[in-house]
Write an enzyme that holds these catalytic residues in place. Sequence first.
Site, PDB file in Angstrom:
ATOM      1  N   GLY A 102       1.065  -1.084   0.130  1.00 34.26           N
ATOM      2  CA  GLY A 102       0.061  -0.155   0.085  1.00 34.26           C
ATOM      3  C   GLY A 102       0.918   1.259  -0.137  1.00 34.26           C
ATOM      4  O   GLY A 102       2.007   1.535   0.190  1.00 34.26           O
ATOM      5  N   ARG A 105       4.192   6.165   2.070  1.00 30.79           N
ATOM      6  CA  ARG A 105       3.903   7.311   1.999  1.00 30.79           C
ATOM      7  C   ARG A 105       3.887   7.795   1.192  1.00 30.79           C
ATOM      8  O   ARG A 105       4.823   9.232   0.707  1.00 30.79           O
ATOM      9  CB  ARG A 105       5.758   7.071   2.071  1.00 30.79           C
ATOM     10  CG  ARG A 105       6.262   6.380   1.832  1.00 30.79           C
ATOM     11  CD  ARG A 105       7.776   7.473   1.099  1.00 30.79           C
ATOM     12  NE  ARG A 105       8.285   6.510   0.410  1.00 30.79           N
ATOM     13  CZ  ARG A 105       9.872   6.889   0.320  1.00 30.79           C
ATOM     14  NH1 ARG A 105      10.380   7.515   0.713  1.00 30.79           N
ATOM     15  NH2 ARG A 105      11.001   5.972  -0.480  1.00 30.79           N
ATOM     16  N   ASP A 137       7.653   6.010   8.784  1.00 27.52           N
ATOM     17  CA  ASP A 137       7.629   6.688   9.331  1.00 27.52           C
ATOM     18  C   ASP A 137       6.673   7.806   8.038  1.00 27.52           C
ATOM     19  O   ASP A 137       5.840   8.671   8.590  1.00 27.52           O
ATOM     20  CB  ASP A 137       8.640   8.325   9.183  1.00 27.52           C
ATOM     21  CG  ASP A 137       9.563   8.389   8.187  1.00 27.52           C
ATOM     22  OD1 ASP A 137       9.333   7.502   7.531  1.00 27.52           O
ATOM     23  OD2 ASP A 137      10.842   8.634   8.657  1.00 27.52           O
ATOM     24  N   ASP A 270       5.184  -4.182  -7.173  1.00 29.98           N
ATOM     25  CA  ASP A 270       4.009  -2.862  -6.709  1.00 29.98           C
ATOM     26  C   ASP A 270       4.538  -1.871  -7.502  1.00 29.98           C
ATOM     27  O   ASP A 270       4.288  -0.347  -7.142  1.00 29.98           O
ATOM     28  CB  ASP A 270       4.038  -3.039  -4.931  1.00 29.98           C
ATOM     29  CG  ASP A 270       6.123  -3.316  -5.226  1.00 29.98           C
ATOM     30  OD1 ASP A 270       6.130  -4.099  -4.950  1.00 29.98           O
ATOM     31  OD2 ASP A 270       6.654  -2.115  -4.233  1.00 29.98           O
ATOM     32  N   ASN A 271       5.951  -1.749  -7.960  1.00 29.04           N
ATOM     33  CA  ASN A 271       6.631  -0.373  -8.791  1.00 29.04           C
ATOM     34  C   ASN A 271       6.055  -1.111 -10.204  1.00 29.04           C
ATOM     35  O   ASN A 271       6.804  -0.326 -11.143  1.00 29.04           O
ATOM     36  CB  ASN A 271       8.141  -0.720  -8.517  1.00 29.04           C
ATOM     37  CG  ASN A 271       8.112   0.041  -7.147  1.00 29.04           C
ATOM     38  OD1 ASN A 271       7.331   0.606  -6.345  1.00 29.04           O
ATOM     39  ND2 ASN A 271       9.338  -0.172  -6.526  1.00 29.04           N
ATOM     40  N   ASP A 280       7.983   4.954  -9.811  1.00 27.12           N
ATOM     41  CA  ASP A 280       8.533   5.032  -8.408  1.00 27.12           C
ATOM     42  C   ASP A 280       9.979   4.808  -8.409  1.00 27.12           C
ATOM     43  O   ASP A 280      10.247   3.835  -8.259  1.00 27.12           O
ATOM     44  CB  ASP A 280       8.386   3.679  -7.633  1.00 27.12           C
ATOM     45  CG  ASP A 280       6.557   4.190  -6.800  1.00 27.12           C
ATOM     46  OD1 ASP A 280       6.040   4.750  -7.026  1.00 27.12           O
ATOM     47  OD2 ASP A 280       6.182   3.179  -5.589  1.00 27.12           O
TER      48      ASP A 280
HETATM   49  P1  AMP Z   1       9.455   1.393  -2.124  1.00 26.54           P
HETATM   50  O1  AMP Z   1      11.023   0.015  -2.729  1.00 26.54           O
HETATM   51  O2  AMP Z   1       9.833   2.606  -2.325  1.00 26.54           O
HETATM   52  O3  AMP Z   1       8.390   1.133  -3.642  1.00 26.54           O
HETATM   53  O4  AMP Z   1       8.386   0.640  -0.784  1.00 26.54           O
HETATM   54  C1  AMP Z   1       7.750  -0.212  -0.854  1.00 26.54           C
HETATM   55  C2  AMP Z   1       6.807  -0.186  -0.075  1.00 26.54           C
HETATM   56  O5  AMP Z   1       7.306   0.484   1.248  1.00 26.54           O
HETATM   57  C3  AMP Z   1       5.767   0.853  -0.503  1.00 26.54           C
HETATM   58  O6  AMP Z   1       4.812   0.212   0.049  1.00 26.54           O
HETATM   59  C4  AMP Z   1       6.118   2.446   0.440  1.00 26.54           C
HETATM   60  O7  AMP Z   1       4.949   2.405   0.377  1.00 26.54           O
HETATM   61  C5  AMP Z   1       6.668   1.399   1.406  1.00 26.54           C
HETATM   62  N1  AMP Z   1       7.684   2.562   1.916  1.00 26.54           N
HETATM   63  C6  AMP Z   1       8.738   3.266   1.328  1.00 26.54           C
HETATM   64  N2  AMP Z   1       9.630   4.020   2.743  1.00 26.54           N
HETATM   65  C7  AMP Z   1       8.422   4.477   3.341  1.00 26.54           C
HETATM   66  C8  AMP Z   1       8.294   4.595   4.507  1.00 26.54           C
HETATM   67  N3  AMP Z   1       9.747   6.115   4.548  1.00 26.54           N
HETATM   68  N4  AMP Z   1       7.344   5.082   5.078  1.00 26.54           N
HETATM   69  C9  AMP Z   1       5.596   4.374   4.880  1.00 26.54           C
HETATM   70  N5  AMP Z   1       6.150   3.557   4.063  1.00 26.54           N
HETATM   71  C10 AMP Z   1       7.053   2.928   3.650  1.00 26.54           C
HETATM   72 MG    MG Z   2       6.506   1.442  -4.821  1.00 27.35          MG
END
Ligand code: AMP
Ligand code: MG
Length: 519
Positions: A102, A105, A137, A270-271, A280
């Site tokens: 989900g 952030r 966070d 998810d990306n 992303d």
């Molecule tokens: P990402 O690798 O950036 O695509 O993130 C993978 C998952 O981790 C997604 O569900 C993001 O929303 C969550 N996520 C990444 N960084 C944060 C953060 N600082 N706070 C909350 N969720 C995060």
């Molecule tokens: Mg992502």
Amino acid sequence: MQTLSSIQFRNDFVSTFDGDQSGNLTPRQTPHVLYSKATPTPVKKVTLLAWSDELAKELEIENPTDQNDVDILGGNIVTPSMQPYAACYAGHQFGNWAGQLGDGRAITLGELRTSTGKVWELQIKGPGPTAYSRRADGRAVLRSSVREYLMSEAMFHLGVPTTRALSLVSTGDLVMRDMFYDGNPEFEPGAIVMRVSPSFLRFGNFEMPAARGEIDNLKKLVDWTIERYYPHIHGEDKILTWYKEIVERTASLMVEWLRVGFVHGVMNTDNMSILGLTIDYGPYSFVDDYDPTFTPNTTDLPGRRYAFGKQASIAKWNLGCLGGAIAPLLPNTDELVKVLDGYDDFFWNRFYIMMGSRIGLDDLKLDDVNLINEFEKTLRMIKPDMTIFYQLLIDLPLNTDNKHDVVDHFKGSFYKELSQMEVDTLYSLIKIYVERIASNTISREESVMRMRKTNPRIILRNYMLHQAIEDLEKGNDGLFVKLQEAMKEPYSKKFDEFFAKRPSWATQKAGCSMLSCSS
Ligand code: AMP
Ligand code: MG
């Protein structure tokens, strides 16, 4: 034109699907819903660092003139027509099922319909916790926000399908990050990007209801996505036709990434955008020295699953996950599998056409596949700077037959001294290439024009970003502003100060070649 504060937002996603309306920001599983209401958590002081004039024009939004507008970009003001939410999606991360993820952030503020009828989703990244923040966070640091802001706009100007970025603001707050994952976290300045896309839906949005067996939710989401984003698709076979189009858009995107040398770094499902966009921006990189095994993501190092040369096959794997998710909506999976199998032909066809233009050929002939493969083999061997090599190819004097002159011509792209075997390989490639070019049925001008259109001259290299971010953190935005301008004209010679190889100091430096996911 309207101001940010006066926009009447639409909230079609929120009003169409079931969502958790509690506004509770405690991390949790949210079965049965496709989103959870989430209000941005205010920050200390929102300051505008960057704004994309062209995108604002396209969105028919006036440049921010007062603090109210700026506060909207940082989530400190939520206007009455906004119904902010975090989407619920799942995903396969590094090949494994990760369950619910989900928007942890990111918060979508609302949808905007322009006078041309185009609808855009406006989303802020880094606005604090949502139901999907898990143990994190919900914030973003300046470093990663600058990277997303600049790179998504750079990709747009390169002609690669992508989500966009309207603004970058600092939050005045500090955010703790362990950048090197070595147990030494430090405070970094916080920031928020407002990103814009027709939709931020990912493969994972479909995997989530499928995994939960919520077939009604899945069907409703698929029908809505087709009707809204693929309105030309109708009829009994519409789901299959839609899937085929996603397969083809994704394959085309992979060819585009290969064309400009982009490595995403985290191709989890998810990306992966349901619209075939680059989405992303995390630990991405352009390739400097040509190396199909290069991955910019330190987390990806052992297996190099997301390496430059593997992206096309990983995209197919991800499409397989999407196919699996929508399979329950189809009478059998045979047709779905057939469509997925069509990925390879579609991809290779597109790839060779792109490569033909890259090297200035007229029409592709059967033998040209061998020539293109020779280019690939030679570049793999001598590992020149990909971007500079193809720029030098454009300027190759076609009457050069001297081995030394040929090698000398490409010298500016080398990261090392070539061995005798490498010299011979390059020379023989160029010899057959020059012969082939001589048989072109198009003019030299036309051939050169194709090459110029296919090969970018200026790419946003990680070391440049690294320097721009270091300067910005010290309050100096000179390089950042200049890069922002240069990225708008990646095919011209106007910003040749950025037409340069990665300097040797940047080869091993963190953030200049490899990056962690910490953002
Ligand atoms: P990402 O690798 O950036 O695509 O993130 C993978 C998952 O981790 C997604 O569900 C993001 O929303 C969550 N996520 C990444 N960084 C944060 C953060 N600082 N706070 C909350 N969720 C995060
Ligand atoms: Mg992502």
